[in-house]
Structure formats: structure tokens, C-alpha cells
Design an enzyme around this catalytic site. Structure first.
Site, PDB file in Angstrom:
ATOM      1  N   GLU A 182       0.818  -1.207   0.000  1.00 31.19           N
ATOM      2  CA  GLU A 182       0.000   0.000   0.000  1.00 31.19           C
ATOM      3  C   GLU A 182       0.853   1.259   0.000  1.00 31.19           C
ATOM      4  O   GLU A 182       0.603   2.203  -0.756  1.00 31.19           O
ATOM      5  CB  GLU A 182      -0.932  -0.014   1.218  1.00 31.19           C
ATOM      6  CG  GLU A 182      -1.740   1.259   1.420  1.00 31.19           C
ATOM      7  CD  GLU A 182      -2.757   1.527   0.323  1.00 31.19           C
ATOM      8  OE1 GLU A 182      -3.380   2.603   0.363  1.00 31.19           O
ATOM      9  OE2 GLU A 182      -2.914   0.677  -0.577  1.00 31.19           O
ATOM     10  N   HIS A 230       2.702   2.001  -3.299  1.00 29.24           N
ATOM     11  CA  HIS A 230       1.750   2.581  -4.242  1.00 29.24           C
ATOM     12  C   HIS A 230       1.526   4.061  -3.935  1.00 29.24           C
ATOM     13  O   HIS A 230       1.500   4.899  -4.845  1.00 29.24           O
ATOM     14  CB  HIS A 230       0.430   1.808  -4.175  1.00 29.24           C
ATOM     15  CG  HIS A 230      -0.645   2.382  -5.041  1.00 29.24           C
ATOM     16  ND1 HIS A 230      -1.904   2.677  -4.570  1.00 29.24           N
ATOM     17  CD2 HIS A 230      -0.655   2.741  -6.347  1.00 29.24           C
ATOM     18  CE1 HIS A 230      -2.638   3.179  -5.540  1.00 29.24           C
ATOM     19  NE2 HIS A 230      -1.911   3.237  -6.632  1.00 29.24           N
ATOM     20  N   HIS A 283     -11.806   5.181  -8.303  1.00 29.49           N
ATOM     21  CA  HIS A 283     -10.353   5.334  -8.261  1.00 29.49           C
ATOM     22  C   HIS A 283      -9.717   4.680  -9.488  1.00 29.49           C
ATOM     23  O   HIS A 283      -8.771   5.228 -10.081  1.00 29.49           O
ATOM     24  CB  HIS A 283      -9.839   4.694  -6.976  1.00 29.49           C
ATOM     25  CG  HIS A 283      -8.480   5.172  -6.562  1.00 29.49           C
ATOM     26  ND1 HIS A 283      -8.081   6.483  -6.650  1.00 29.49           N
ATOM     27  CD2 HIS A 283      -7.413   4.495  -6.049  1.00 29.49           C
ATOM     28  CE1 HIS A 283      -6.834   6.604  -6.210  1.00 29.49           C
ATOM     29  NE2 HIS A 283      -6.414   5.415  -5.844  1.00 29.49           N
ATOM     30  N   HIS A 316     -20.328  -8.589 -16.714  1.00 28.20           N
ATOM     31  CA  HIS A 316     -18.999  -8.226 -17.198  1.00 28.20           C
ATOM     32  C   HIS A 316     -18.599  -9.096 -18.383  1.00 28.20           C
ATOM     33  O   HIS A 316     -17.989  -8.608 -19.342  1.00 28.20           O
ATOM     34  CB  HIS A 316     -17.975  -8.366 -16.065  1.00 28.20           C
ATOM     35  CG  HIS A 316     -16.598  -7.896 -16.434  1.00 28.20           C
ATOM     36  ND1 HIS A 316     -16.351  -6.685 -17.047  1.00 28.20           N
ATOM     37  CD2 HIS A 316     -15.380  -8.491 -16.290  1.00 28.20           C
ATOM     38  CE1 HIS A 316     -15.058  -6.545 -17.257  1.00 28.20           C
ATOM     39  NE2 HIS A 316     -14.444  -7.627 -16.815  1.00 28.20           N
TER      40      HIS A 316
END
Length: 326
Positions: A73, A76, A133, A239
Site C-alpha cells: 500500500e 503505491h 479510483h 462483465h
């Protein structure tokens, strides 16, 4: 101008890296590896010393420190923060060039992306925020690519008016499919169906559209999803259906562009076709191989590049002169 080109080129590469790192972070279930923002358990880096870990876990007793997830995390975040500073530098350099539209959009978007990154943590991986995001990251890469394209001496090419008009619905189809992919990932529905061509036997009787596309407000934590299996399967099926529609629509558009264009535009059409077929193949591999990490990250990355390529085509189409036969 040379410095601006270097900055924009660097930003394009860095944006690609941030997208890769973001996908890796999400797919390793590290989105809440640090339960606060922008630091990690109250520190600027992952706490590693014993007394720091003890302090961190006293602050967040419900989330013990998992160093590997926390580092995923934070790495990133470090790269994303560097990208934000780079885009700020691009904006400042662009003031001298009097090219303010795209730099202003880029600066506004990267600030909003930072806010979405914060909300991803503070709202405990709410699917709407996670999907937003993802879309924001793809949009940022695409706008950076367009700005890079603006700075190059690309020729004007005659194109059919119909190709300009068709670009927008084609982009809309691709964007809808990307959003569906983001919704699938954000709701942990990637393995809700593990058989081809659609889902497990009896899937038609399990469809649950109301829950599948609900906002699911009011939960304290969305990690690992809050949907029922039937809702996740519905998202997954949609999808897959979207993937087939997108394959047909985008491929038909790219082939039409290839047949009626020349030179640079033809090369871009080929790039879209290659990326489209690769993306569809990676999607199939995700199902057959049960979502291997490298394949899933690649699926995310190729999608970003596919959007970027199509947006660049759209920019080039709308700056070109119309052909005599348009």
C-alpha cells in the site's frame, strides 16, 4: 518545450507504473494494508521495529500490522504522490507555454484521485470509491497521453466524418465495460463464475440485479465484499456479456479505421486491435486459471492501455481535417 516534453513523457511512464502498483495492491488484498491515510498506522512508513508495531496496534487494535500488505500500500502511495508532484510541475511549466486546458484538467484530476485514495481507506474499500479510483487512474493516463501527443509533430490526416461521430459511442461502450470490470473487482466477484462460456449451470435462475448494482451503503467495512453469491455472479455475468459486446464494437471500429486510413492512424488502429484481443484473452485466462495474480494485474494494465490508445485516436481524429468524401 524540451523540459516539458521530458516531464510529460516521465509522467506517462509513471502513471502506467502507478496503475500496475494499484492493481497489485488491490489484488493482494492490501487496500487496507494501512488503515489510515496518508501515513501508515500514524507513521510516514510502515512500522517495523517492535515498539513501533506495538504502538501501531494500540492505535488500530482491529487491524494488526501485516508488513507485506502495508508495504504494498505505501509503495503505491509513494509513487502516486510522486506522480502528483510531477503533474504539478507540468502545470507550472505549461504556464509559460500558454497550454493550460489539459494541464489544468490533469492537476484537478490528480487532486481528485488523491481524495479517492483517501476515501478508499476511510470508507473501508467502498465499491463505488474503488471503482471510481480505477476509472480516475485510467483517465489520468489517457489525458497524459493526449498531452504528450499534443507536444509531438504529428501530421494532420484526412478522415471520414462518420469515424469522428462513431468514436464517442465506441468510447462509451469501452468505458462502460471498464466500469463493469472495476465493479466486479471492487465487489470481489472475479471468481463468482469459474466455468465457460457464461457461468455455472442454472445461472439464469440466480440473477439478482437489484443487489448486484446496489450502492450497499451503511457497512463499516467492505473488504472481501458484502454481496451475496447470486449478486456477485450477476455482476460477473454482466462483465462477461459486456466483454463480448466490447470486443465486437471496438474491433469493428478499429477495422473500419484501419481500412479507411493510412500511416499513423492505421498503426493506432492495429494497436487497438492487438490490445483488445490480448485483453479478451487475459479475461478468459482469469476464468480458466482462477485469477492468477500476474494475469489479473496484466488484465488491468492492458485495459488502461486500451483506453489510452482509443482516447489518443479520438484526439487525432478530431484534430484532423475532414476528407473530401466525408
Amino acid at each position: 518545450m524540451k523540459a516539458l516534453k521530458v516531464l510529460v513523457s516521465s509522467a506517462v511512464v509513471l502513471a502506467m507504473l502507478v496503475i500496475l502498483l494499484g492493481a497489485y495492491t488491490r489484488l493482494t488484498d492490501a487496500g487496507l494494508g494501512c488503515p489510515d491515510w496518508p501515513g501508515c498506522y500514524g507513521f510516514l512508513k510502515v512500522p517495523e521495529q517492535a515498539h513501533h508495531i506495538e504502538q501501531a496496534e494500540a492505535l488500530y487494535p482491529e487491524r494488526p500490522v501485516e508488513s507485506h500488505k502495508a508495504w504494498n500500500e505505501m509503495i503505491h502511495r509513494y509513487f502516486a504522490g510522486t506522480l502528483g508532484l510531477l503533474i504539478l510541475a507540468i502545470f507550472l511549466f505549461s504556464l509559460k507555454q500558454k497550454r493550460l486546458l489539459l494541464p489544468s484538467l490533469l492537476l484537478g484530476l490528480v487532486v481528485f484521485q488523491a481524495a479517492l485514495g483517501m476515501w478508499t481507506v476511510t470508507l473501508a474499500l467502498h465499491p463505488v470509491v474503488v471503482m471510481g479510483h480505477l476509472l480516475g487512474g485510467f483517465s489520468l493516463l489517457s489525458l497524459l497521453a493526449v498531452y504528450w501527443w499534443q507536444l509531438q509533430p504529428t501530421p494532420l490526416i484526412a478522415v471520414k466524418q462518420s469515424l469522428k461521430l462513431l468514436f464517442w459511442p465506441v468510447l462509451l461502450v469501452l468505458a462502460a465495460q471498464i466500469a463493469l470490470g472495476g465493479w466486479t473487482a471492487a465487489n470481489y466477484a472475479a471468481l463468482a463464475c469459474i466455468q465457460l462460456p457464461v457461468c455455472e449451470a442454472g445461472w439464469t435462475s440466480q440473477l439478482n440485479f437489484d443487489e448486484a448494482f446496489s450502492l450497499h451503503l451503511g457497512y463499516d467495512n467492505y473488504e472481501y465484499g458484502v454481496m451475496s453469491q447470486s449478486a456477485r455472479a450477476t455482476v460477473h455475468v454482466m462483465h462477461r456479456v459486456g466483454a463480448v459486446i466490447t470486443l465486437l464494437v471496438v474491433a469493428a471500429y478499429a477495422i473500419a479505421l484501419w481500412r479507411t486510413s493510412a500511416g499513423l492512424m492505421r498503426n493506432l488502429a492495429v494497436a487497438v486491435l492487438v490490445l483488445l484481443l490480448l485483453q479478451f484473452s487475459l479475461g478468459l485466462a482469469n476464468v480458466v486459471l482462477h485469477l492468477p495474480l500476474a494475469n489479473a494485474v496484466a488484465h488491468n494494465f492492458v485495459a488502461a492501455n486500451l483506453v489510452m490508445c482509443l482516447v489518443v485516436i479520438g484526439y487525432q481524429l478530431h484534430r484532423n481535417k475532414e476528407s473530401a468524401y466525408a
